[in-house]
Scaffold this motif. Structure first.
Motif, short mmCIF file in Angstrom:
data_model
loop_
_atom_site.label_atom_id
_atom_site.label_comp_id
_atom_site.label_asym_id
_atom_site.label_seq_id
_atom_site.Cartn_x
_atom_site.Cartn_y
_atom_site.Cartn_z
N ILE A 273 2.12 -6.39 4.31
CA ILE A 273 3.53 -6.52 4.69
C ILE A 273 4.40 -5.97 3.57
N VAL A 274 5.40 -5.18 3.94
CA VAL A 274 6.46 -4.78 3.02
C VAL A 274 7.73 -5.50 3.47
N TYR A 275 8.18 -6.47 2.69
CA TYR A 275 9.38 -7.21 3.03
C TYR A 275 10.63 -6.49 2.52
N VAL A 276 11.66 -6.46 3.35
CA VAL A 276 12.97 -5.93 2.97
C VAL A 276 14.03 -6.97 3.32
N LEU A 277 15.25 -6.76 2.85
CA LEU A 277 16.29 -7.78 3.01
C LEU A 277 17.14 -7.62 4.26
N ALA A 283 14.05 -0.52 9.32
CA ALA A 283 13.90 0.69 10.12
C ALA A 283 13.79 1.92 9.23
N ASP A 284 14.62 1.99 8.19
CA ASP A 284 14.63 3.18 7.33
C ASP A 284 13.33 3.30 6.53
N VAL A 285 12.84 2.21 5.97
CA VAL A 285 11.62 2.27 5.16
C VAL A 285 10.42 2.58 6.03
N GLY A 293 2.92 10.00 6.31
CA GLY A 293 1.54 9.80 6.71
C GLY A 293 1.01 8.39 6.63
N ILE A 294 1.87 7.40 6.45
CA ILE A 294 1.43 6.01 6.37
C ILE A 294 1.85 5.30 7.65
N GLU A 295 0.87 4.77 8.39
CA GLU A 295 1.19 4.06 9.64
C GLU A 295 1.96 2.78 9.32
N ALA A 296 3.17 2.69 9.83
CA ALA A 296 4.02 1.54 9.55
C ALA A 296 4.91 1.28 10.75
N ALA A 297 5.29 0.02 10.92
CA ALA A 297 6.19 -0.37 12.01
C ALA A 297 7.22 -1.35 11.46
N ALA A 298 8.43 -1.29 12.01
CA ALA A 298 9.49 -2.22 11.60
C ALA A 298 9.38 -3.50 12.42
N TYR A 299 9.69 -4.63 11.76
CA TYR A 299 9.59 -5.95 12.40
C TYR A 299 10.77 -6.79 11.92
N ALA A 322 1.00 -1.15 7.27
CA ALA A 322 1.99 -2.15 6.87
C ALA A 322 2.99 -2.40 7.98
N LEU A 323 3.42 -3.65 8.09
CA LEU A 323 4.65 -3.98 8.81
C LEU A 323 5.77 -4.04 7.78
N VAL A 324 6.86 -3.35 8.04
CA VAL A 324 8.04 -3.43 7.19
C VAL A 324 8.95 -4.46 7.85
N ALA A 325 9.07 -5.62 7.22
CA ALA A 325 9.62 -6.79 7.91
C ALA A 325 10.74 -7.45 7.13
N THR A 326 11.64 -8.05 7.87
CA THR A 326 12.60 -9.00 7.29
C THR A 326 11.94 -10.37 7.28
N SER A 327 12.70 -11.39 6.94
CA SER A 327 12.16 -12.75 6.90
C SER A 327 11.75 -13.25 8.27
N ALA A 328 12.01 -12.48 9.33
CA ALA A 328 11.54 -12.86 10.67
C ALA A 328 10.03 -13.04 10.70
N LEU A 329 9.31 -12.41 9.76
CA LEU A 329 7.87 -12.56 9.68
C LEU A 329 7.49 -13.53 8.56
N GLY A 330 8.43 -14.39 8.19
CA GLY A 330 8.19 -15.26 7.04
C GLY A 330 7.20 -16.36 7.29
N MET A 331 7.26 -17.03 8.43
CA MET A 331 6.41 -18.18 8.67
C MET A 331 5.47 -17.91 9.82
N GLY A 332 4.29 -18.46 9.71
CA GLY A 332 3.43 -18.57 10.87
C GLY A 332 2.49 -17.43 11.13
N PHE A 333 2.67 -16.28 10.50
CA PHE A 333 1.76 -15.17 10.78
C PHE A 333 0.47 -15.38 10.01
N ASP A 334 -0.65 -15.36 10.69
CA ASP A 334 -1.93 -15.71 10.09
C ASP A 334 -2.90 -14.55 10.19
N LYS A 335 -3.09 -13.86 9.08
CA LYS A 335 -4.11 -12.82 8.97
C LYS A 335 -4.86 -13.09 7.67
N PRO A 336 -6.02 -13.73 7.72
CA PRO A 336 -6.69 -14.17 6.50
C PRO A 336 -6.99 -13.04 5.51
#
Length: 722
Positions: A273-277, A283-285, A293-299, A322-336
């Motif tokens: 995850i790449v967190y942004v503010l 969207a821009d990142v 060439g890096i597979e990424a999606a905004a969240y 990577a997911l480029v995410a705001t704090s919307a992905l802050g809690m609950g996402f579980d990928k060990p």
């Protein structure tokens, strides 16, 4: 996991005896093994203490343990044991859809049937409720918002409160307004707790609660009045995360940070995850990474729910780096096996930062955690702080409007009677609902008539606490001591000690060196100004109540065309320049040279095929020189005549920008006047202003121009945002 305890089958042992305890633990660990699909798994001692308290003693417990410790195992094991003893279903109050989806899947592994009620499965609610009533469901997961849905609250919740076997409050720090992610809806859990019959166990869990938040949540678990804090079992463990390698890297510019991401993300193991503010930065990142060439999606919180689900699944399946995410992905996402978390900009508190980096390294030995702070971070923190709980006058106006209405008002209808924007209005209503001053009913909201006091002192204390957290985050960035020890101490972890694994401990080497060509490419992306500005197409509803006779769709012949903004206030590139230009206290003056070049670049790229015939300037009460200079300069550069400048009507007073659409339009709909000699008939004009917030000033001005005969109106502004 610890060595498995010996199996015991002493069904006739008396409750509370050593034999009964051993038998219960053996049964619990058999459920655990099914849950984690590991035949050698055993409960940690604190896990067992919590399970025993819930099942054998029907207590209330608060578990504060690090991410990945196994808090969900406690409530799924306890659920299986309680259901086997005839208890009703477990109700889990869970904050995010991602968390719900993970928990439903985990429950199935333990032979526990879990279902969820949320905004994405409304068509299933009836069947879910039927299954709950029929006893075919072991676990019902609901969002805190669902607790105050009128239908759920009045028709489903009473039966749940009467028949539930275990209540679980996940991410319990949200209950406390001292917590880093306070949510008013969570405070409604107090009502649910008070309505539970005696002897119903309650479990609250979180990974991010300092001592103050822990005490606040524990006190709220004791809402019946006869309980004391001693009745709540609090289990706080070490917050060490042995897999995390923490580091902070200060880079000289936004371009360097983007180039660093492009060069270093491929070197990190797995996906992350790449967190942004901000939403704009996400969207821009993501777009920049994909372009290289890096597979990424905004969240973000504004991402379509179906797209968010797909993004989660793509990350879980390693189909994106990577997911480029705001704090919307802050809690609950579980990928060990999440291999890295990188922050492009710092959250506003070490506690929030610890919670977000806790997504990484839960099931692997080594995960990279990197913070790339930015010069704009504190500006973003201040903006979020400015949109907190409204001033007392706005709250009183809303209560008076609800009282005077004599009937329920929808949020949309109330919006026409108060000045607050929708997001702040909804926040305020939730707080007032929790405080008992308003009540959500079918058709909207109504005032209860109960006395209510504006707790200015508490709101100020919370605001001061937020400022302390912000200073602590800056201290984390600057510390020469152990990074993880700093975070653990921020969370009042008494066992905090140097980790030996972070950059300041000397075990995690980060390089600031990046290829200059990559920096140049990133700089070119950031230096490319220009953001589309879509036109308004529909008037806000309820304007008649504000004395404005506009409704429905804006006639196409009165609309502007799509416009352009040089930069958003939240942009990584030109955002800093426009934030400085519009900073509080900044003097009115000419457009800075750099922004002049950016403006003509945008106009050149976008306007060459528009067939423009002239320029019209807006009038500005706060920055008249800036708008005049911008409009005149663009006219000269494009070799176009300056056809007119709008005028303020006599008596036009100051306006508020922190209001909702209806009130914003009511403020400006008759504020401006086009001079009688404006030569716009039959012409396509460039409408120039300094800043756009709601967009209604431009919509009103464009309507006047079109009604005066303009063939087309193309808005052009320097900045977008507050």
């Amino acid at each position: 996991m610890e060595t498995p305890a010996p199996t015991a089958t002493l069904d006739d042992a008396a409750p509370g005896t050593d034999a009964a305890t051993a038998g219960l633990r053996a049964e619990a660990e058999e459920v655990l093994r099914r849950l984690v699909q590991d035949s050698s798994a055993a409960l940690r001692e604190d896990q067992w203490t919590a399970v025993e308290a819930l099942v054998a003693h029907r207590r209330r417990a608060l578990v504060v343990q690090r991410t990945g410790w196994g808090k969900s195992a406690v409530y799924f094991v306890a659920t299986a044991l309680l259901r086997a003893r005839g208890a009703g279903p477990t109700v889990i109050v869970s904050p995010l859809l991602a968390l719900m989806r993970n928990q439903v899947a985990a429950a199935e592994r333990a032979g526990v049937r879990a279902v969820t009620v949320n905004s994405t499965n409304a068509e299933e609610w009836g069947a879910v409720y039927d299954d709950v009533r029929a006893g075919r469901v072991d676990v019902l997961l609901v969002s805190p918002e669902r607790l105050n849905n009128p239908g759920f609250r009045d028709e489903v919740l009473p039966q749940l409160a009467a028949t539930t076997g275990l209540l679980v409050v996940d991410e319990a720090h949200c209950v406390s307004d001292w917590g880093h992610d306070f949510r008013p809806d969570y405070r409604r859990i107090r009502t649910l707790l008070a309505d539970l019959p005696d002897g119903i166990p309650v479990l609250a869990t979180t990974a991010t609660a300092n001592a103050r938040v822990t005490a606040d949540v524990a006190e709220q678990l004791s809402v019946t009045g006869t309980r004391t804090l001693e009745d709540v079992l609090v289990l706080r463990g070490s917050l060490d995360r042995e897999s995390l390698r923490l580091g902070v890297l200060r880079l000289p510019s936004h371009a360097h940070r983007l180039a660093w991401l492009v060069e270093n993300l491929p070197r990190f193991k797995g996906s992350g995850i790449v967190y942004v503010l901000t939403v704009a930065a996400a969207a821009d990142v993501a777009a920049h990474l994909r372009a290289h060439g890096i597979e990424a999606a905004a969240y973000t919180g504004q991402t379509d729910p179906a797209e968010r689900l797909q993004a989660e699944e793509d990350l879980l399946g390693d189909r994106v780096k990577a997911l480029v995410a705001t704090s919307a992905l802050g809690m609950g996402f579980d990928k060990p096996d999440l291999g890295f978390v990188v922050h492009l900009g710092a959250p506003s508190s070490p506690i929030a930062y610890y919670q977000q980096v806790g997504r990484a390294g839960r099931g692997i030995d080594d995960a990279a955690v990197v913070l790339l702070p930015g010069a704009e971070d504190q500006d973003v923190w201040r903006w979020f702080a400015s949109v907190g709980f409204p001033a007392e006058a706005d709250v009183r106006a809303a209560l008076e409007a609800l009282t005077a209405a004599g009937e329920p008002l929808s949020t949309q209808a109330l919006e026409t009677r108060v000045a607050l924007r929708r997001s702040r209005l909804e926040l305020m209503l939730k707080v007032l609902d929790v405080d008992g001053a308003v009540r959500r009913v079918r058709g909207g909201w109504e005032a209860t008539g109960r006395p209510w006091e504006y707790d200015a002192e508490r709101y100020e204390r919370v605001a001061r606490a937020r400022e302390v957290e912000q200073r602590a985050m800056l201290d984390y960035e600057a510390t020469t001591g152990c990074r993880l020890e700093f975070l653990r101490r921020a969370l009042d972890d008494e066992e905090a000690a140097p980790c030996g694994r972070c950059d300041t401990c000397g075990a995690f080497a980060l390089t600031a060196e990046v290829d200059e060509a990559a920096v140049a490419r990133a700089g070119a992306d950031l230096d490319r100004p220009g953001v589309p500005l879509p036109p308004k197409r529909t008037w806000p509803s309820g304007l008649a109540a504000l004395g404005v006779e506009l409704r429905g769709r804006i006639a196409p012949a009165e609309q502007p065309a799509e416009g352009r903004v040089v930069a958003r206030m939240t942009d990584l590139g030109w955002g800093g320049a426009v934030r400085e230009l519009f900073a509080p206290g900044a003097e009115d003056g000419e457009v800075p040279v750099a922004l002049r070049h950016a403006a003509v670049q945008v106009l050149g790229d976008w306007g060459r095929d528009l067939g423009l015939d002239g320029v019209v300037a807006m009038c500005s009460a706060s920055r008249p020189r800036l708008v005049e200079h911008l409009a005149a300069g663009l006219a000269r550069w494009a070799d176009l005549p300056l056809l007119a400048t709008f005028e303020l009507r006599p008596g036009a007073g100051p306006t508020r920008s922190d209001v909702n659409s209806a009130h914003r339009l009511a403020q400006v709909h008759d504020r401006f006047r086009l001079p009688a000699d404006a030569a716009v008939e039959g012409r396509r004009v460039l409408l120039v202003d300094d800043r756009v917030r709601s967009g209604w000033t431009l919509a009103v001005a464009a309507r006047q121009l079109r009604r005066a005969g303009a063939d087309g109106v193309h808005p052009f502004v320097l900045a977008e945002g507050d």
